[in-house]
Design an enzyme around this catalytic site. Structure first.
Site, PDB file in Angstrom:
ATOM      1  N   SER A 166       0.830  -1.212   0.000  1.00 25.85           N
ATOM      2  CA  SER A 166       0.000   0.000   0.000  1.00 25.85           C
ATOM      3  C   SER A 166       0.855   1.249   0.000  1.00 25.85           C
ATOM      4  O   SER A 166       0.350   2.341  -0.195  1.00 25.85           O
ATOM      5  CB  SER A 166      -0.836   0.062   1.272  1.00 25.85           C
ATOM      6  OG  SER A 166      -1.488  -1.128   1.511  1.00 25.85           O
ATOM      7  N   HIS A 184      -1.836  -2.978  -6.946  1.00 21.12           N
ATOM      8  CA  HIS A 184      -2.420  -2.634  -5.640  1.00 21.12           C
ATOM      9  C   HIS A 184      -3.948  -2.695  -5.696  1.00 21.12           C
ATOM     10  O   HIS A 184      -4.582  -1.908  -6.400  1.00 21.12           O
ATOM     11  CB  HIS A 184      -1.942  -1.226  -5.226  1.00 21.12           C
ATOM     12  CG  HIS A 184      -2.441  -0.809  -3.882  1.00 21.12           C
ATOM     13  ND1 HIS A 184      -2.797   0.480  -3.580  1.00 21.12           N
ATOM     14  CD2 HIS A 184      -2.664  -1.534  -2.751  1.00 21.12           C
ATOM     15  CE1 HIS A 184      -3.209   0.531  -2.325  1.00 21.12           C
ATOM     16  NE2 HIS A 184      -3.135  -0.665  -1.809  1.00 21.12           N
ATOM     17  N   GLU A 223      -4.479  -0.147  -8.762  1.00 23.30           N
ATOM     18  CA  GLU A 223      -3.395   0.741  -9.186  1.00 23.30           C
ATOM     19  C   GLU A 223      -2.268  -0.147  -9.704  1.00 23.30           C
ATOM     20  O   GLU A 223      -1.818  -1.057  -8.991  1.00 23.30           O
ATOM     21  CB  GLU A 223      -2.868   1.554  -8.000  1.00 23.30           C
ATOM     22  CG  GLU A 223      -3.826   2.618  -7.492  1.00 23.30           C
ATOM     23  CD  GLU A 223      -3.293   3.326  -6.238  1.00 23.30           C
ATOM     24  OE1 GLU A 223      -3.284   4.552  -6.225  1.00 23.30           O
ATOM     25  OE2 GLU A 223      -2.903   2.647  -5.267  1.00 23.30           O
ATOM     26  N   ASN A 248      -3.668   6.102  -1.642  1.00 24.22           N
ATOM     27  CA  ASN A 248      -3.277   6.225  -0.233  1.00 24.22           C
ATOM     28  C   ASN A 248      -2.609   7.558   0.090  1.00 24.22           C
ATOM     29  O   ASN A 248      -2.630   8.000   1.237  1.00 24.22           O
ATOM     30  CB  ASN A 248      -2.392   5.054   0.190  1.00 24.22           C
ATOM     31  CG  ASN A 248      -3.233   3.833   0.499  1.00 24.22           C
ATOM     32  OD1 ASN A 248      -4.429   3.948   0.760  1.00 24.22           O
ATOM     33  ND2 ASN A 248      -2.633   2.659   0.465  1.00 24.22           N
TER      34      ASN A 248
END
Ligand code: CAA
Length: 283
Positions: A119, A140, A152, A190
């Site tokens: 992450s 991701h 992602e 994130n």
């Protein structure tokens, strides 16, 4: 490159979800856990999701049977020896991830793609543990993996164009929408999400509002599916804490420093939904 067999390192919340969508999409899938107990728990959770999907008429009995056939579990990394791609979804610790990638590099075929579901950690640093950095990239997923449309796909300064194309095609074949991101702390989502979660925890920590009102404010005032404290419980307080620490370490920007309350809750074993207690309690 044609992908036929997928390896997944980890069969917890994220690894299990990734293995589920890979098997459902017709790939031979092998998920690896560190012991039989965790493996059994992970495979059982995937099968329960398929049972639920059949009961809700989202999956046919036949397709459940096919998916079950496609999914295997193991506790031996050597079983990744004939995988075309391996996706690592272990906990967010750089040393552990580097050890896993070094092992994968020695086990998997030379042309296999090695992807991490990290992450927040530096993917080029993870790739440095291998002799094939051009074949290492980030894929991701978001939690809960079967329900979340986004993936992602992240390129490092060493990832080859061909590996990126394979990663994107593969992610799309799982029914996901792909966004491309660079290997920088937090990638796209994130980078934005973690600050939002940390600021929500800080607001609660300072007593600015009750947890219920913070969540209701965001849910009803911004039309988010869940409030930020409920979302932190879903993501996992430990995961949120590790991401914040990693982003703080990488950027030295105090806005990523985890709130004291978050650290205390993690230390107390309150990990959120998965442990039964976080900001809220779960049965
Ligand atoms: N596993 C599999 N599927 C699940 C699931 C799970 N744990 N939880 C929900 N779903 C599926 C349901 O089966 C349902 O599918 P159908 O409509 O086809 O039946 C669908 O998701 C909606 O579920 P529900 O009706 O039960 O509940 P809901 O409408 O309240 O949605 C939710 C639940 C999808 C979790 C929704 O609340 C949501 O989108 N929340 C935000 C989640 C989010 O932001 N995730 C990202 C976290 S950040 C991250 O993951 C990145 C990181 O690196 C930290």
């Amino acid at each position: 490159m044609i992908i036929k067999k997928v390896g997944v390192v980890g069969c917890g919340l994220m690894g299990g979800g990734i293995a589920q969508v890979c098997a459902e999409s017709g790939y031979e899938t092998i998920a690896r856990e560190i012991n039989e107990e965790l493996l059994e728990k992970g495979i059982k959770a995937i099968k329960a999701n398929w049972d639920k999907a059949v009961s809700k008429n989202r999956m046919t009995e036949d397709n459940r049977g096919l998916a079950i056939q496609k999914l295997k579990g193991t506790i031996d990394m050597k079983d990744f020896g004939d995988c075309d791609i391996v996706i690592e979804a272990a906990i967010e610790q750089m040393d552990l991830k580097k050890a896993i990638f070094a092992e994968l590099d020695s086990i998997t075929p030379a042309n296999a793609i090695l992807a991490t579901n990290t992450s927040c950690l530096s993917i080029i640093e993870i790739a440095s543990a291998t002799k094939r950095p051009e074949k290492v990239l980030g894929i991701h997923f978001f939690n809960p993996v079967p329900a979340m449309k986004l993936v992602e796909v992240i390129e490092t300064i060493s990832t080859s164009k061909e590996s990126m194309e394979t990663g994107i095609d593969f992610s799309q074949s799982l029914g996901k929408q792909v966004v491309k991101a660079k290997d920088s702390p937090g990638f796209i989502v994130n980078l934005l999400l973690i600050l939002f979660l940390l600021d929500s925890i800080r607001a609660y920590e300072k007593g600015l509002a009750t947890k219920e009102d913070i969540d209701a404010g965001v849910k009803l005032g911004l039309n988010h599916p869940m409030g930020p404290l409920t979302l932190t419980d879903l993501v996992g307080l430990d995961t949120t804490y590790h991401i914040a620490c990693a982003m703080y370490e990488e950027t030295a920007d105090p806005k990523y420093a985890p709130p004291v309350l978050l650290k205390q809750m993690v230390t107390a074993g309150w990990m959120g939904r998965k442990s039964g207690k976080g900001f809220y309690e779960y049965k």
